[in-house]
Every structure is written in C-alpha cells, then in structure tokens.
Design a protein around this motif. Sequence first.
Motif, PDB file in Angstrom:
ATOM      1  N   TRP A  14       0.630  -1.214   0.020  1.00 49.53           N
ATOM      2  CA  TRP A  14       0.477   0.367   0.080  1.00 49.53           C
ATOM      3  C   TRP A  14       0.622   1.110  -0.677  1.00 49.53           C
ATOM      4  O   TRP A  14       0.456   2.301  -0.668  1.00 49.53           O
ATOM      5  CB  TRP A  14      -1.118   0.047   0.666  1.00 49.53           C
ATOM      6  N   LYS A  15       1.815   1.367   1.096  1.00 45.83           N
ATOM      7  CA  LYS A  15       3.074   2.509   0.704  1.00 45.83           C
ATOM      8  C   LYS A  15       3.222   2.762  -0.621  1.00 45.83           C
ATOM      9  O   LYS A  15       3.632   3.483  -1.119  1.00 45.83           O
ATOM     10  CB  LYS A  15       4.064   2.005   1.932  1.00 45.83           C
ATOM     11  N   GLU A  16       3.716   1.732  -1.205  1.00 44.64           N
ATOM     12  CA  GLU A  16       4.126   1.714  -2.490  1.00 44.64           C
ATOM     13  C   GLU A  16       3.146   2.075  -3.860  1.00 44.64           C
ATOM     14  O   GLU A  16       3.983   3.177  -4.303  1.00 44.64           O
ATOM     15  CB  GLU A  16       5.087   0.484  -3.367  1.00 44.64           C
ATOM     16  N   ILE A  17       1.875   2.280  -3.061  1.00 43.48           N
ATOM     17  CA  ILE A  17       0.980   2.609  -4.367  1.00 43.48           C
ATOM     18  C   ILE A  17       1.031   3.633  -3.945  1.00 43.48           C
ATOM     19  O   ILE A  17       0.149   4.595  -4.685  1.00 43.48           O
ATOM     20  CB  ILE A  17      -0.230   2.003  -3.731  1.00 43.48           C
ATOM     21  N   ARG A  18       1.002   4.249  -2.707  1.00 42.56           N
ATOM     22  CA  ARG A  18       0.442   5.891  -2.661  1.00 42.56           C
ATOM     23  C   ARG A  18       1.588   6.925  -2.654  1.00 42.56           C
ATOM     24  O   ARG A  18       1.435   7.863  -2.925  1.00 42.56           O
ATOM     25  CB  ARG A  18       0.538   5.856  -0.540  1.00 42.56           C
ATOM     26  N   GLU A  19       2.661   5.876  -2.900  1.00 42.73           N
ATOM     27  CA  GLU A  19       3.680   6.547  -3.540  1.00 42.73           C
ATOM     28  C   GLU A  19       4.276   7.191  -4.949  1.00 42.73           C
ATOM     29  O   GLU A  19       4.399   8.145  -5.774  1.00 42.73           O
ATOM     30  CB  GLU A  19       5.057   5.420  -3.323  1.00 42.73           C
ATOM     31  N   ARG A  20       3.432   5.934  -5.988  1.00 41.82           N
ATOM     32  CA  ARG A  20       3.636   6.413  -7.134  1.00 41.82           C
ATOM     33  C   ARG A  20       2.178   5.731  -7.791  1.00 41.82           C
ATOM     34  O   ARG A  20       1.943   5.236  -7.793  1.00 41.82           O
ATOM     35  CB  ARG A  20       4.528   5.307  -7.373  1.00 41.82           C
ATOM     36  N   PRO A  21       1.468   7.180  -7.071  1.00 41.36           N
ATOM     37  CA  PRO A  21       0.090   7.161  -7.458  1.00 41.36           C
ATOM     38  C   PRO A  21      -0.350   6.943  -9.384  1.00 41.36           C
ATOM     39  O   PRO A  21      -1.661   6.314  -9.269  1.00 41.36           O
ATOM     40  CB  PRO A  21      -0.950   7.880  -7.066  1.00 41.36           C
ATOM     41  N   MET A  22       0.194   7.208  -9.722  1.00 45.25           N
ATOM     42  CA  MET A  22      -0.631   7.969 -11.214  1.00 45.25           C
ATOM     43  C   MET A  22      -0.342   6.169 -11.862  1.00 45.25           C
ATOM     44  O   MET A  22      -0.942   6.269 -12.313  1.00 45.25           O
ATOM     45  CB  MET A  22       0.851   8.684 -11.736  1.00 45.25           C
ATOM     46  N   ALA A  23       0.818   5.876 -12.008  1.00 45.95           N
ATOM     47  CA  ALA A  23       0.976   4.176 -12.072  1.00 45.95           C
ATOM     48  C   ALA A  23      -0.954   3.931 -12.337  1.00 45.95           C
ATOM     49  O   ALA A  23      -0.869   2.895 -12.784  1.00 45.95           O
ATOM     50  CB  ALA A  23       1.850   3.694 -12.473  1.00 45.95           C
ATOM     51  N   MET A  24      -0.797   3.577 -10.860  1.00 45.35           N
ATOM     52  CA  MET A  24      -1.569   2.724 -10.727  1.00 45.35           C
ATOM     53  C   MET A  24      -3.026   3.691 -10.607  1.00 45.35           C
ATOM     54  O   MET A  24      -4.084   3.116 -11.715  1.00 45.35           O
ATOM     55  CB  MET A  24      -1.982   3.020  -8.811  1.00 45.35           C
ATOM     56  N   ILE A  25      -3.584   5.039 -10.178  1.00 45.94           N
ATOM     57  CA  ILE A  25      -4.483   5.299 -10.894  1.00 45.94           C
ATOM     58  C   ILE A  25      -4.094   4.860 -12.527  1.00 45.94           C
ATOM     59  O   ILE A  25      -5.982   4.641 -13.340  1.00 45.94           O
ATOM     60  CB  ILE A  25      -4.493   7.195 -10.965  1.00 45.94           C
ATOM     61  N   THR A  26      -3.480   4.633 -13.891  1.00 49.07           N
ATOM     62  CA  THR A  26      -4.279   4.698 -14.745  1.00 49.07           C
ATOM     63  C   THR A  26      -4.830   3.535 -15.186  1.00 49.07           C
ATOM     64  O   THR A  26      -5.054   3.268 -15.942  1.00 49.07           O
ATOM     65  CB  THR A  26      -2.520   5.191 -15.446  1.00 49.07           C
ATOM     66  N   GLY A  27      -3.532   2.572 -14.474  1.00 46.10           N
ATOM     67  CA  GLY A  27      -4.290   0.742 -14.571  1.00 46.10           C
ATOM     68  C   GLY A  27      -5.318   0.695 -14.329  1.00 46.10           C
ATOM     69  O   GLY A  27      -6.408   0.135 -14.619  1.00 46.10           O
ATOM     70  N   LEU A  28      -5.697   1.524 -13.046  1.00 49.55           N
ATOM     71  CA  LEU A  28      -7.731   1.437 -12.461  1.00 49.55           C
ATOM     72  C   LEU A  28      -8.292   2.077 -13.744  1.00 49.55           C
ATOM     73  O   LEU A  28      -9.477   1.486 -13.826  1.00 49.55           O
ATOM     74  CB  LEU A  28      -7.663   2.088 -11.132  1.00 49.55           C
ATOM     75  N   LEU A  29      -8.034   3.002 -13.882  1.00 51.19           N
ATOM     76  CA  LEU A  29      -9.006   3.837 -15.247  1.00 51.19           C
ATOM     77  C   LEU A  29      -9.493   2.974 -16.332  1.00 51.19           C
ATOM     78  O   LEU A  29     -10.389   2.892 -16.504  1.00 51.19           O
ATOM     79  CB  LEU A  29      -8.396   5.358 -15.393  1.00 51.19           C
ATOM     80  N   THR A  30      -8.469   2.352 -16.626  1.00 53.57           N
ATOM     81  CA  THR A  30      -8.279   1.511 -17.680  1.00 53.57           C
ATOM     82  C   THR A  30      -9.784   0.090 -17.412  1.00 53.57           C
ATOM     83  O   THR A  30     -10.175  -0.063 -18.499  1.00 53.57           O
ATOM     84  CB  THR A  30      -7.278   1.074 -18.131  1.00 53.57           C
ATOM     85  N   ILE A  31      -8.807  -0.224 -16.580  1.00 55.44           N
ATOM     86  CA  ILE A  31     -10.299  -1.825 -15.889  1.00 55.44           C
ATOM     87  C   ILE A  31     -11.236  -1.066 -15.747  1.00 55.44           C
ATOM     88  O   ILE A  31     -12.323  -2.267 -15.861  1.00 55.44           O
ATOM     89  CB  ILE A  31      -9.073  -2.254 -14.852  1.00 55.44           C
ATOM     90  N   THR A  32     -11.739  -0.270 -15.160  1.00 53.96           N
ATOM     91  CA  THR A  32     -12.742  -0.194 -14.416  1.00 53.96           C
ATOM     92  C   THR A  32     -13.703   0.883 -15.654  1.00 53.96           C
ATOM     93  O   THR A  32     -14.645   0.290 -15.714  1.00 53.96           O
ATOM     94  CB  THR A  32     -12.598   2.009 -13.890  1.00 53.96           C
ATOM     95  N   LEU A  33     -12.495   1.401 -16.698  1.00 53.26           N
ATOM     96  CA  LEU A  33     -13.966   1.856 -17.993  1.00 53.26           C
ATOM     97  C   LEU A  33     -14.112   0.184 -18.854  1.00 53.26           C
ATOM     98  O   LEU A  33     -15.227   0.032 -19.494  1.00 53.26           O
ATOM     99  CB  LEU A  33     -13.182   2.707 -18.768  1.00 53.26           C
ATOM    100  N   GLY A  34     -13.601  -0.610 -19.013  1.00 53.13           N
ATOM    101  CA  GLY A  34     -13.225  -2.483 -19.671  1.00 53.13           C
ATOM    102  C   GLY A  34     -14.676  -2.397 -18.871  1.00 53.13           C
ATOM    103  O   GLY A  34     -15.542  -3.266 -19.644  1.00 53.13           O
ATOM    104  N   VAL A  35     -14.406  -2.891 -17.647  1.00 48.54           N
ATOM    105  CA  VAL A  35     -15.199  -3.495 -17.132  1.00 48.54           C
ATOM    106  C   VAL A  35     -16.382  -3.113 -17.238  1.00 48.54           C
ATOM    107  O   VAL A  35     -18.270  -3.680 -17.302  1.00 48.54           O
ATOM    108  CB  VAL A  35     -15.318  -3.526 -15.551  1.00 48.54           C
ATOM    109  N   ALA A  36     -16.773  -1.698 -17.029  1.00 54.52           N
ATOM    110  CA  ALA A  36     -18.346  -0.925 -16.529  1.00 54.52           C
ATOM    111  C   ALA A  36     -19.170  -1.414 -17.925  1.00 54.52           C
ATOM    112  O   ALA A  36     -19.816  -1.254 -18.371  1.00 54.52           O
ATOM    113  CB  ALA A  36     -17.718   0.236 -16.798  1.00 54.52           C
ATOM    114  N   ALA A  37     -17.942  -1.089 -19.671  1.00 53.04           N
ATOM    115  CA  ALA A  37     -18.766  -1.613 -20.776  1.00 53.04           C
ATOM    116  C   ALA A  37     -19.794  -2.953 -21.040  1.00 53.04           C
ATOM    117  O   ALA A  37     -20.819  -3.296 -20.881  1.00 53.04           O
ATOM    118  CB  ALA A  37     -17.337  -1.254 -22.040  1.00 53.04           C
ATOM    119  N   LEU A  38     -18.424  -3.724 -20.283  1.00 51.02           N
ATOM    120  CA  LEU A  38     -18.642  -5.529 -20.385  1.00 51.02           C
ATOM    121  C   LEU A  38     -19.696  -5.816 -19.510  1.00 51.02           C
ATOM    122  O   LEU A  38     -21.130  -6.159 -19.745  1.00 51.02           O
ATOM    123  CB  LEU A  38     -17.656  -5.959 -19.395  1.00 51.02           C
ATOM    124  N   VAL A  39     -20.286  -5.146 -17.513  1.00 51.20           N
ATOM    125  CA  VAL A  39     -21.033  -5.082 -17.476  1.00 51.20           C
ATOM    126  C   VAL A  39     -22.406  -4.582 -17.945  1.00 51.20           C
ATOM    127  O   VAL A  39     -22.990  -4.825 -17.525  1.00 51.20           O
ATOM    128  CB  VAL A  39     -20.356  -4.693 -15.885  1.00 51.20           C
TER     129      VAL A  39
END
Lengths: 403, 238
Positions: A8-33
């Motif tokens: 978690w601390k590493e994720i908080r240290e570098r949030p941008m990579a996490m946000i990009t990946g999260l956004l991609t998955i969120t949009l893809g899953v949203a379309a599918l759902v």
Amino acid sequence: MNFTTLVWKEIRERPMAMITGLLTITLGVAALVAIRNVAFYSERAVARELEALGANVLVLPQGVTLQDYYSADLHGQTMPEELVQQLAFSNLEGVESLAPKLCVPARLDERGIILTGILPQSEFQAKAAWQSANLFSPHKGCKKARCSPGDGGAESSPTQRTVQELYQHEALLGADIAEATGHKVGDKVKLLGETLVVSAVLPSTGTVDDGRVFAHLHTVQRLAKVGEVVNCIEIMGCCEDVAEGLVQQLADMLPGTKVVTISQVVQTQVSVNRLMERLSWLFLVILIGMAGASIANSTIANVRERRREIGTLMAIGATPHFVSLLFLSKAVIVGCLGGLFGYVLGSTVAVTIGSQWTGIPVTPLPILAAVAVGGAMLVSTAAAWWPARCAAALDPCMCFQDG
Amino acid sequence: MIRLEAVAKHYRQEERLVTALAPTTLTIESGEFVAVVGPSGSGKSTMLTLLGGMLAPTEGRVWFDDESLYDLKVAERAKVRRLKMGFVFQTFNLVPYLTAQENVEVPLLLRGEPKAVQRARARELLSLVGLEDRASHKPTQLSTGQQQRVALARTLVNDPRVIFADEPTGNLDPDTRNHVLSFFEEFHRAGKTIVMVTHEIQAASRATRLLRMADGVLRDVPHDEASAPHSEPRRLAS
C-alpha cells in the motif's frame, strides 16, 4: 509492518501508475457489465415473449399445414405416439419440453367441443428415470434465455405450458367452456361416453385453448378408439437452438413428419441476442487487451523504477517469491478495485441509459460483481505476471549498478 | 569463515570479455575486520557482492561456513543473507516511501517476525544509532548522516554474523563517518566479521586486516604500507 503495508505504501508513493491502470480496467469492466446486464434482460424479455407464443416448434403429420393446426387441430391426420418417446430419449440439445396432443371432436352437455388429449410431464419424468435419460435438462446455452415453460401447474394453459400432473379420469376445462357450461372444479362431465372429473378450470388465455376440454392423452386415445396416435407434438425449444438447426435435426430424426417453427419471431429475437452476445465478447477481448497491456506496461515501468529497491530487498534477504509477490499483489489490488468500480459504473449505465435505449427495465445483476472483480483480478494478475517474474529474476548486484 | 576458491568474474561487453575479478583465492576468518582498498574499477565491489551471495562468479566457488553459496538455490541463498549477513551501502539504499522505523523493520518482516517484535526491535536499534526521535521520518526528511545511521540500524536489526559494507563512509561528514566506524569496531569486538570496501585510508586503518585490489588481483597489505605517505595519498585511490 506487514506485507500489505509495504504494498500500500508503494502504491501511495507512485499513485499515477495505479490510477492509469485502474481507469483502464474500470472503463473496460464498466462497458462489459453494462452490455451483459442489458443483454441479460433483453434475453429474458425474448424468452418471455416466446413463452407467451407457446411452443416454438411443431411436429405435424406430413401434409398438415400450420394453418390447419391453428384452426383447431382437426385436420384428422395422425402420427404414431412412439415418435414422442423417440424424441424424449434422443437428448437433442435445445429441446426443453414436449407436448404431444390428440384432438378429437366430442360433445359436452349437448355442445360440440374439441377434446384434446395431452400427456402430463410427470409421465415423461417417470420414463426418463427408468431409462436414465437426460430428459429436458436444458443445455448451457439455454440457461441464460430459456424459452422454457412456467411452473407447469394444473391451472396453466396446456398449449402454453406443460401440465405436471393429470390423471386418466380427470379433465381440464378451458375458460370459455367452463363459463358456457357452468361446470366447476369437482364436477363430473360425460365425454365420449365416459365420466371424467373436472380437476381444474384453466384461466382465460384468449386463444383456442379457452374453448377446449383437455384430458389425459391415453384416455382420449381410448375413448376415440384411434389407437396410440397423436395429431401433433408441440416442442418448446431453446430459441437459439431453434434458430441454429434444431428444426432440421428434428426433421431428420422424424421422417414422414413435418417440422415447422415460428421462425421469423425466433430469428429476429435471437439475432438481437446474438448481437449483444457478440458485443460482450468484443468488449471482453478489448478489456483483456487494453487492461492487460496497461497493467503490463505500468508494472514494467514500476519494476524499472524500483530496481534499486528490489536490489536492496534482495540484499537483505527477500526471496524472488517475495519480490514477485510485491508486484502481483499490486496488480491484484488494481484488478479488484477496477473490477468493483467498473461493476458500479457499468450497472449504473445499464440501469439508466441501457433501460432507456432498449425499453426494457434493467436492474443490476449481483452475479456480475463477482465476475467483474474476479475477471479483472485475473487479467490484471496475468498481465503483471511476466514483469513480476522479471523483477524476481533481477540480479541484486546489477540493480545497484543500474540505479 | 568465508572463502573464495579461485573465484573469477568476467562480463561480456558486446564482443569483448571483461574481467572484473581475476581468479582469486581468499579466506576470511570469523571475527576479522577486513578492509579492501584499491582504485576504482579494480573489482573491489564485485568481490564484495560475490562474497555476499549477490553475484554468481564465472569461475570458482564462494564458501560461507560449510556451504558453497552459489550451489544453493536462490531462495536458500536469500535465507543465508537474511539470517547471517548484513549489508551497508554507500548510497544507503533506504526504501524511499517507508519511514526510518519501517525501513529498520523490513528485514524482520522478511524473517516473519510478528509486528510487536518488529516494532520493539526497530525502536531499540534506532535508539542505538541515536535516531529514536526520527523514527517516523522518511529518508528524504533525514540528512545523509542520519540516513546512513538508519541503514546501519537496518543492517544490525537481524543481528548478522557478517557485515559487508561498500564504501559505507563515502558520503558522510567526518562526525558521522566516525560514528559508523565506531559501530563497526563495536560489532567486531562482539566477535562478528566485517568486510568493508573503502577508498578512505582512515576508514581502512580501523580494520584489523587490509587487502589491496589492483588490476583484479588481491593481496594482503601491512597497515604501515597502506598508510605510508609515499604509497598512497589520503584517499587510497580515486
């Protein structure tokens, strides 16, 4: 400190990579759902419509037209009843129920009526149990959009649903006949010289069934002295299978008969369902491709920028397994959150926009939450697997030199 | 006891074979405080990483006690490092997003120690290096000297038998340098082994044994030779 804290601390240290990946998955899953959600309710709507139409496949004697059938089944031609058994034990995919019928003219209280012999489902099930036949178990494709009948109670319309129990001395009255003759449940009625007990009065359906009297097929055969024959076999087939060749299979199996279907209705509805199905697959492929590439890319970048840290951890005793788990755990977290957010967003879109566009009421499907989260986690983990392995295989010494 | 048995390391650079460490045989007994000196690129750090089980040799064997380090599986070698070795780096190599306290806890986490034990032991070590009041600071909030003290605490937290130090005082002010070297001496007095690679003559002079690496070849050097003004400048090499 525990392992989770480290991730978690590493994720908080570098949030941008996490946000990009999260956004991609969120949009893809949203379309599918959203698509699956709308497709599910669309398939159910189709199934309801087909159920309302009654049987979607008819097996008739050769030379009998569909018009003859609808004009009250009094075409006079018959087929051997053994065809029913042949069908029942053929285990054809897509055949969900069979309803053999024999219609003969009769008189009830001086009125001319049509006495229709039907076979209750309990008899099929009993025979299936004897012979271990996999009778009427819908195959996988049918579970999502079953054109299957309802609960099969005695009050159901025999042409629209199957009747579970009907004894040899019982009769079912159509709504119009019951009203015209004044008979009710428990009354005794005389038909073709035999007294039968009214076991149910069927609700009005607005079809020819309202003017019919129904009795056990074998009773009607005996009373009409016609032997073991039927006028037609109504088949409730899974809509997709009906469209995909079930009719031809039936025709091949039953030579000397005519197999007809309400093909136009089935074809149209099934093609809509197929479109939704294909869109789902398309989005699934896009989701896997996009999300996988995004996660793999951000994990590779993450491994690169953490080389020195990886080297340090290895120097102080971290195993390759520990190092790869650091990256895989991050991917699991991204996948889990992306799946969850995607489910919420997709369901919202389906309920609001989807129901407006299709004109079908749509509600969120909880099962999709599990599929979305599980699928997203799987894709995300699979995408991070190779970079994580590369991280684990790094030489600590080289990590310091590069850093 | 640590032993290099005809150990050599070669790298392939494009088509060329570069020798980072010529075949070397060396024995370091338990309880020795060894300083390795020599010019840049002479193979000192390569030798240290080979000794520490972090870089597989091209030839020869590295023995740690009775175990041939590179005949062990990677995970087993990691376990040896986790339980018996400690590393001190010139650039400290603290994990940037963890606090000083958490950085010291990491080796204990790797050992699977419970949280309470981690916390207590890390506090004890931070207190030992005089940084108990900086426990919640991240590395960027600490001076270089403080960072090296945190790194030292992290090294000692597992109570290693051997410390491998690569230019541990290279980036430090004189006071902190002295502080770090005093720790090493104390560690040595406790019967532990230290192998330190350094450029600095004062640091090297604190060791009990001096090795000089030149052109990939290692040899023992008497202390007076190493500190003699004509043989080396204040810094042994640059």
